[in-house]
Design an enzyme around this catalytic site. Structure first.
Site, PDB file in Angstrom:
ATOM      1  N   HIS A 154       0.826  -1.200   0.000  1.00 54.34           N
ATOM      2  CA  HIS A 154       0.000   0.000   0.000  1.00 54.34           C
ATOM      3  C   HIS A 154       0.870   1.264   0.000  1.00 54.34           C
ATOM      4  O   HIS A 154       0.612   2.202  -0.758  1.00 54.34           O
ATOM      5  CB  HIS A 154      -0.930   0.012   1.227  1.00 54.34           C
ATOM      6  CG  HIS A 154      -2.129  -0.863   1.071  1.00 54.34           C
ATOM      7  ND1 HIS A 154      -2.174  -1.912   0.192  1.00 54.34           N
ATOM      8  CD2 HIS A 154      -3.346  -0.851   1.702  1.00 54.34           C
ATOM      9  CE1 HIS A 154      -3.343  -2.510   0.274  1.00 54.34           C
ATOM     10  NE2 HIS A 154      -4.090  -1.883   1.179  1.00 54.34           N
ATOM     11  N   HIS A 161       1.196  -2.835   9.382  1.00 59.06           N
ATOM     12  CA  HIS A 161       2.626  -3.045   9.099  1.00 59.06           C
ATOM     13  C   HIS A 161       3.527  -2.465  10.198  1.00 59.06           C
ATOM     14  O   HIS A 161       3.141  -1.582  10.968  1.00 59.06           O
ATOM     15  CB  HIS A 161       3.021  -2.431   7.751  1.00 59.06           C
ATOM     16  CG  HIS A 161       2.417  -3.101   6.575  1.00 59.06           C
ATOM     17  ND1 HIS A 161       2.896  -4.285   6.064  1.00 59.06           N
ATOM     18  CD2 HIS A 161       1.358  -2.754   5.795  1.00 59.06           C
ATOM     19  CE1 HIS A 161       2.164  -4.642   5.021  1.00 59.06           C
ATOM     20  NE2 HIS A 161       1.220  -3.736   4.837  1.00 59.06           N
TER      21      HIS A 161
END
Length: 271
Positions: free
Chosen positions: A164, A223
């Site tokens: 992303h 993340h």
């Protein structure tokens, strides 16, 4: 149409002379750093955006390159052809060839997206292992990929570079670079072409806002910091390697504004 014209004029003024474009890489890095700090400190509230199945993620981010490609394709085609025809005094054939050359940037972007995505998958597979409780009486299985692990309802623990952060930063920077052509494009206020380009301009700017917002959500909710930092650095490197290096060379898709380095633009802004 009047509101559309006002919106287009405001956006052109905001984008003029590349001020936003020059500051955007630092903004993205700052978001990644600040978002990660807030995530690690536990100060981020629990919202629906934490769920990977939220509509923005499912219908926009998961197909971010398709959205970017779908809007940039007509924008680059129309603006490149019109700029070549009106500003550079090329004939129709050469204007078409220049537009086709500029569309090569979308092919390059598609290649960057595909190769980086495959690289991230490879890195995660090479660095990971499957956490799965073996069934009684069955020998432990050696898993070589995340997909195999998930097929047996296991959990794959590998270094997951943030796709992303990579893709959203790359798409946002690419859109801003391509919008630079508006600084040299003069169109009649009443022309249909101006209205179409204004629609595309507003749509691309709105899409960029979504990309930045979802980049922030990724920084806040998903993340590890190193995975996000590496993702955005790869995205910015892909942008820099193309628009700040390769596209300055003769054998390339070229810049949105031909023959003039983006770092030294001094264009008059056409309202």
């Amino acid at each position: 149409m009047e509101r559309l014209e006002r919106a287009g004029r405001c956006l052109r003024a905001a984008l003029a002379r590349g001020r936003l474009r020059r500051r955007f890489p630092a903004l993205l890095l700052g978001i990644a750093l600040l978002g990660s700090a807030l995530k690690d400190s536990g100060l981020v509230p629990d919202t629906p955006l934490r769920n990977k199945r939220n509509p923005l993620n499912v219908y926009f981010v998961k197909v971010a390159w398709a959205w970017t490609l779908w809007l940039l394709l007509p924008f680059i085609t129309l603006t490149s052809y019109e700029l070549a025809r009106s500003k550079l005094l090329y004939g129709r054939t050469k204007s078409v060839l220049l537009a086709l050359r500029r569309l090569g940037a979308l092919l390059v972007g598609t290649a960057v997206w595909y190769l980086c995505t495959e690289l991230f998958i490879l890195v995660e597979n090479l660095t990971g292992e499957c956490s799965l409780q073996a069934k009684p009486g069955q020998p432990a299985r050696l898993y070589t990929s995340k997909r195999e692990c998930h097929q047996d309802s296991g959990v794959w623990n590998g270094f997951d570079i943030s796709g992303h952060c990579f893709l959203l930063s790359y798409c946002a920077m690419m859109i801003l670079e391509e919008l630079a052509v508006l600084e040299a494009l003069a169109l009649e206020h009443s022309s249909k072409l101006r209205a179409v380009i204004n629609i595309l301009l507003v749509s691309l700017c709105f899409l960029t806002v979504i990309w930045v917002f979802m980049f922030l959500c990724t920084a806040l909710y998903f993340h590890d910091f190193s995975q996000k930092l590496l993702g955005v650095l790869i995205g910015l490197s892909a942008w820099y390697g193309t628009y700040r290096f390769w596209y300055l060379k003769p054998f390339s898709p070229g810049l949105p504004l031909p023959n003039i380095p983006l770092s030294s633009k001094k264009y008059s802004y056409s309202r």
